[in-house]
Each structure stands twice: as C-alpha cells, then as structure tokens.
Design a protein around this motif. Structure first.
Motif, PDB file in Angstrom:
ATOM      1  N   ASN A 467       0.817  -1.213   0.000  1.00  0.00           N
ATOM      2  CA  ASN A 467       0.000   0.000   0.000  1.00  0.00           C
ATOM      3  C   ASN A 467       0.854   1.267   0.000  1.00  0.00           C
ATOM      4  N   HIS A 468       1.919   1.251   0.809  1.00  0.00           N
ATOM      5  CA  HIS A 468       2.769   2.440   0.934  1.00  0.00           C
ATOM      6  C   HIS A 468       3.402   2.823  -0.402  1.00  0.00           C
ATOM      7  N   PHE A 469       3.825   1.796  -1.173  1.00  0.00           N
ATOM      8  CA  PHE A 469       4.486   2.073  -2.454  1.00  0.00           C
ATOM      9  C   PHE A 469       3.518   1.993  -3.634  1.00  0.00           C
ATOM     10  N   GLY A 470       2.247   1.751  -3.369  1.00  0.00           N
ATOM     11  CA  GLY A 470       1.264   1.703  -4.448  1.00  0.00           C
ATOM     12  C   GLY A 470       1.485   0.550  -5.399  1.00  0.00           C
ATOM     13  N   LEU A 471       1.854  -0.613  -4.864  1.00  0.00           N
ATOM     14  CA  LEU A 471       2.107  -1.797  -5.691  1.00  0.00           C
ATOM     15  C   LEU A 471       0.842  -2.638  -5.750  1.00  0.00           C
ATOM     16  N   GLU A 472       0.467  -3.061  -6.964  1.00  0.00           N
ATOM     17  CA  GLU A 472      -0.783  -3.802  -7.134  1.00  0.00           C
ATOM     18  C   GLU A 472      -0.571  -5.293  -7.353  1.00  0.00           C
ATOM     19  N   TYR A 473       0.623  -5.675  -7.781  1.00  0.00           N
ATOM     20  CA  TYR A 473       0.855  -7.089  -8.065  1.00  0.00           C
ATOM     21  C   TYR A 473       2.351  -7.379  -7.972  1.00  0.00           C
ATOM     22  N   ILE A 474       2.678  -8.670  -8.052  1.00  0.00           N
ATOM     23  CA  ILE A 474       4.073  -9.093  -8.040  1.00  0.00           C
ATOM     24  C   ILE A 474       4.361  -9.862  -9.334  1.00  0.00           C
ATOM     25  N   PRO A 475       5.624  -9.906  -9.763  1.00  0.00           N
ATOM     26  CA  PRO A 475       6.786  -9.336  -9.081  1.00  0.00           C
ATOM     27  C   PRO A 475       6.802  -7.815  -9.159  1.00  0.00           C
ATOM     28  N   SER A 476       7.259  -7.205  -8.071  1.00  0.00           N
ATOM     29  CA  SER A 476       7.530  -5.767  -8.034  1.00  0.00           C
ATOM     30  C   SER A 476       8.891  -5.564  -7.395  1.00  0.00           C
ATOM     31  N   TYR A 477       9.498  -4.442  -7.710  1.00  0.00           N
ATOM     32  CA  TYR A 477      10.877  -4.210  -7.296  1.00  0.00           C
ATOM     33  C   TYR A 477      11.035  -2.788  -6.748  1.00  0.00           C
ATOM     34  N   LEU A 478      11.842  -2.657  -5.697  1.00  0.00           N
ATOM     35  CA  LEU A 478      12.170  -1.368  -5.096  1.00  0.00           C
ATOM     36  C   LEU A 478      13.673  -1.184  -5.140  1.00  0.00           C
ATOM     37  N   LEU A 479      14.112   0.035  -5.444  1.00  0.00           N
ATOM     38  CA  LEU A 479      15.538   0.311  -5.580  1.00  0.00           C
ATOM     39  C   LEU A 479      15.939   1.472  -4.683  1.00  0.00           C
ATOM     40  N   TYR A 480      16.997   1.264  -3.881  1.00  0.00           N
ATOM     41  CA  TYR A 480      17.544   2.289  -2.984  1.00  0.00           C
ATOM     42  C   TYR A 480      19.013   2.534  -3.340  1.00  0.00           C
ATOM     43  N   ASN A 481      19.453   3.785  -3.185  1.00  0.00           N
ATOM     44  CA  ASN A 481      20.858   4.081  -3.459  1.00  0.00           C
ATOM     45  C   ASN A 481      21.711   3.781  -2.231  1.00  0.00           C
ATOM     46  N   LYS A 482      23.020   4.067  -2.352  1.00  0.00           N
ATOM     47  CA  LYS A 482      23.969   3.730  -1.281  1.00  0.00           C
ATOM     48  C   LYS A 482      23.691   4.496   0.009  1.00  0.00           C
TER      49      LYS A 482
END
Length: 507
Positions: A467-482
C-alpha cells in the motif's frame, strides 16, 4: 488401354487429389523420444507499422521435460528483422512457444527437431495481427500454431454454468467428480474447434488436463478454502476441511502417464514437480540413493495411484527428482550422484541431459551467494523497509517482492540469475521479500537456489509495503541508493539489461 488399367489409374489420381486436400492428415507432429540435442531457430520479423527496428525482440520458451523446467531464450532482431537462436532440447521433437515484442500476448506454437534448423518468417499487419506466417520445414498446420494457445486460454476463462456449490464440507469424492465434469465441459470447446487438427487436439487435451488438475485439484485444502470463500463470501474465517490421504490422488490413473506424448506437453514438467513435492503423496527425495532403490520405494507409493508399475515414466520421474536439486537449489550433482546416474543410465540420453544441465549449474554456482534468512517479525509495519535498508548501508539495495506460487516471479529470477552474478563483487545487496501466501516449507526450499537475503514477512507488514508504495501485483521491485534513499519502483520484470542499467547507474 484396357478398361481395368484406366479404372486403376483413375482411382490412384483420385486418391492423390484427396490426400492433397487433407492438410491436417498430411502433417504429423509425431511421438517424442528422449534425446539430448540442440536446435536452431532462424527467421525474420517484419511489420507494416513504423516501429523501431533496433528493438524488436524474439522470445522463445522451450519445455525441458527431463530436467523439469521451461527455459527462456531471447534474441534481438537486426534492422532487417533477422534473428537466430540456438536452444537446448531434450527430445527429438519439441513444441515451443514463440512471441515477439511487437505482440507480446500473441504466441505461436512451433515444432522443433533436434539437430535441425527451423526458419520462422512472421509479417505483422498495421494492427499487429499476423499477416503472414511462413515456417520451414512445415511441422504443424498454421491453425495449430496460431490457435493452440488461444483455445487453451478460452478453456481456462470459460465460466461455470452454475453458481458455486459448497464442497468444503462434503466428501472429497464429490470435488473430484465435479473437477472431472468441469474439465470435460471445457474440453468441449477444443473438440468443437474446426480449425485445429485431430492430432494436435489430442496433445492440447493432455496438456490442459494436467495443467488444470495441477492448479486446482492437487492441493485439496487450498481448493476447499477457495470454495468456502466463493460460496460464503466470508474472507475472515477458515472452514473445517476434511483431511485427505494418498488415495485421494487416484485420479492420476486417468492420465496414462506412460504416454510419451506428455514429453511435449508444456505443463508436464510442473505436474511432475508437484508430484515430487506433494507432502501427502510423500515421495522420498532422491539425494544420494542409488536409483533402483529409490524407484523401488517410489513404486510402493505411486504404482497404485498411477495404475502401472513399470515404464519410461518412472525413469523420467527419477530424472525430474535430480532436476529439482539442479533447478530449485541450483546445487550441482555430487560425485556420488553422478556415479549413480552413470550406473543406472550408462551413457544414455537421460544421463547426457542431466550432466549437461549439471555443468550449467556448476557455472552458476560459482557466483551464487549464500542464503541469509532474517527475522523482523517484531518490527513495526511502518519500520520494515527502514530496518532492511539500514542493514546494507553503503550498498545499492535491490528489493524483489515475490511468492513461491508466482510464475512470473520465478521466471524473472531465472532470467536474472546469470546477470546477478555480474554484481557478486560490487556494492549491491539483493533482498527478497515474501509473506505467508508462500508455504513456509516450499519457501525454504526455493530460496536455496536464489541465495542472498530473505525475509518472510507478516501479512500486515507485507500489506503495508504494498500500500505504501502503491504496488498492485508481483513481481515488483524497489531500488535504494547507497545512502538508503528510495529511488525507483518497478512492477513486472523489465528485463536484464534495464535492471543492470538501473543498478549500475547508482554504483
């Protein structure tokens, strides 16, 4: 000329004309034989639309019935539309799926021959429909190639002819009777199709039946929980479900699994994997057992269920048992296992196939990172991502939300496996999140082959992230920097090159 000779010649000419008018009978797909080989697919993709000729991809899916997987190949066509792909095959003939990036949801089924070259020329019209398909050598009718997957989709989507009735509180036999009736009703769509050849209908019928039983009947408890929700509309309570024993799986007798045509059915490998993994059937893991001893134990359990004690099926099942280790755990064969394979199959085709696959796994295993399981069940829902990312300070963090039942999730992991190895010595952390929708035991098995960092989240933690990232299905991916700053989210696997570019851009 004597009258009898004229009559004979007339009959011969008539017969030749009759045969020339029966394309369904003139093209025979044939019976597959196990064989370790390769095949080449060449061809050209063209379109009347003004498309970027530098970015037309050809995607091919090749079922491997012996090692138990579907292998995906992808090739970029050149500016004239030409492409060429070499694939491994495990039978003398194979039925493969092919689609292009111009029409991703419109696939062709194509026959390949081990050691042969199949040329595929496809021309799209201005609406990206098939304007022309020219395949040589001709191994199937054009209607078989074009209609095969379409009619499977129609059978899957066919709605029930009546409202769901409660089965969760009845004898399991009633569910099996209803499942059989449902399959027969769906197969009527295939049998009435006037475009598909009789031979190909037989193959599609086998493929559909094992697929639908695998998805809807093997896990009785899951099927009954779904039935309860559909009937009662109750999303919060769990019904009391009858326990089933091995005898429940007597429906396996109906399939005649010794039929070699299953080797070219795209669902067969997954059906086999389900049999090997099913806890109620309870087949032993093959491990380092010698194959005759393992098969003896398997037949005690399985012969009454499948209806036979001997046949090629059991050899294929033994090969699939090794395939579980090679595919699921990405773990090479031990020296003892290789000795057992050589002792049983000698230098036969199954041995060649398993050892070929083992060599591929040896190469992948060089870069596979160890599995690390993290427990953050006590962390508040809104602090989960912060906790995960903080563990990898100074690294790019690539987070994969997935589940054991999610086919596209598993396909993406397999695609990215070799590319992931390119980052083994770089400041990148690969993190995998799932929840209780993935059975814990199956999850513990699958992550052995994935490696890296894993989290088994509580449902509330999972729902908060989605819910926080607004993802509706999988696979889904999140990317963070260093620095631990959220950079990007992606739903559906975008392909190896795009993922590598995203990560490399932050290194």
């Amino acid at each position: 000329m004597p009258k009898i000779i004229k009559l004979t010649l007339l009959c011969i000419c008539g017969l030749l004309f009759f045969l020339s008018c029966k394309p369904f009978d003139a093209i025979v797909i044939g019976t597959p034989i196990i064989k370790a080989g390769t095949a080449k697919i060449t061809g050209r993709i063209t379109s009347k639309n003004d498309v970027n000729k530098d970015s037309i991809y050809v995607n091919i899916f090749v079922p491997h019935p012996i090692t138990g997987e579907v292998v995906q190949y992808k090739a970029l066509a050149d500016r004239s539309g030409k492409f060429s792909i070499d694939v491994d095959v495990e039978t003398n003939i194979s039925l493969i799926g092919l689609y292009t990036s111009l029409k991703p949801y419109k696939s062709l089924l194509i026959k390949l021959t081990s050691g042969g070259v199949t040329n595929v020329d496809v021309a799209y019209d201005s609406n990206f429909g098939f304007e022309k398909i020219n395949i040589t050598p001709t191994g199937m009718t054009q209607n078989d190639m074009k209609r095969g997957l379409e009619v499977i989709g129609e059978m899957i989507e066919l709605k029930p002819n009546k409202a769901p009735e409660p089965l969760y509180n009845k004898n399991p036999n009633e569910f099996l009777d209803q499942a059989k009736a449902s399959v027969l009703r769906r197969l009527e769509l295939l049998n009435k199709d006037s475009l598909i050849s009789k031979e190909f209908k037989g193959i599609l019928s086998k493929d559909f039946r094992i697929w639908i039983y695998n998805v809807h009947a093997f896990d009785y408890e899951a099927a009954m929980r779904l039935n309860y929700r559909n009937v009662s509309q109750d999303r919060f309570n769990e019904p009391v479900i009858k326990k089933v024993d091995r005898s429940y799986y007597r429906f396996l007798k109906d399939f005649n699994l010794n039929d070699p045509q299953y080797l070219i059915c795209s669902s067969f490998w997954e059906f086999q994997k389900t049999i090997l993994q099913n806890e109620i059937i309870g087949l032993p893991e093959i491990g380092e057992s010698d194959i005759p001893s393992w098969l003896a134990k398997v037949k005690v359990v399985l012969s009454d269920l499948v209806g036979f004690k001997d046949g090629q099926y059991y050899d294929v099942l033994a090969a699939n048992a090794y395939g579980r280790q090679l595919n699921e755990e990405v773990k090479p064969l031990s020296e003892k296992q290789k000795t057992n394979i050589a002792a049983y199959w000698k230098k036969g085709e199954i041995a060649k196939i398993l050892l070929r696959k083992n060599q591929q796994v040896v190469e992948l295993d060089k870069f596979k990172s160890p599995v690390v399981v993290n427990d953050i069940s006590s962390v508040p829902d809104d602090k989960v991502m912060e906790t995960i990312v903080a563990k990898h300070k100074g690294k790019v963090v690539f987070i994969d939300l997935w589940a054991t039942w999610c086919g596209p999730c598993l396909d993406a992991m397999k695609q990215f496996g070799s590319a992931k190895g390119e980052f083994h010595d770089k400041a990148v952390a690969f993190v995998y999140l799932t929840n209780a929708s993935s059975p814990r035991k199956l999850w513990e098995e699958k992550i052995k082959g994935i490696g890296s960092e894993h989290y088994y989240l509580k449902d509330t933690q999972w729902e908060y992230i989605m819910n926080h990232f607004g993802l509706e299905y999988i696979p889904s991916y999140l990317l963070y920097n260093k620095e631990g700053v959220f950079i990007n989210k992606v739903s559906a696997f975008p392909g190896n090159e795009k993922v590598k570019a995203m990560i490399n851009g932050l290194l």
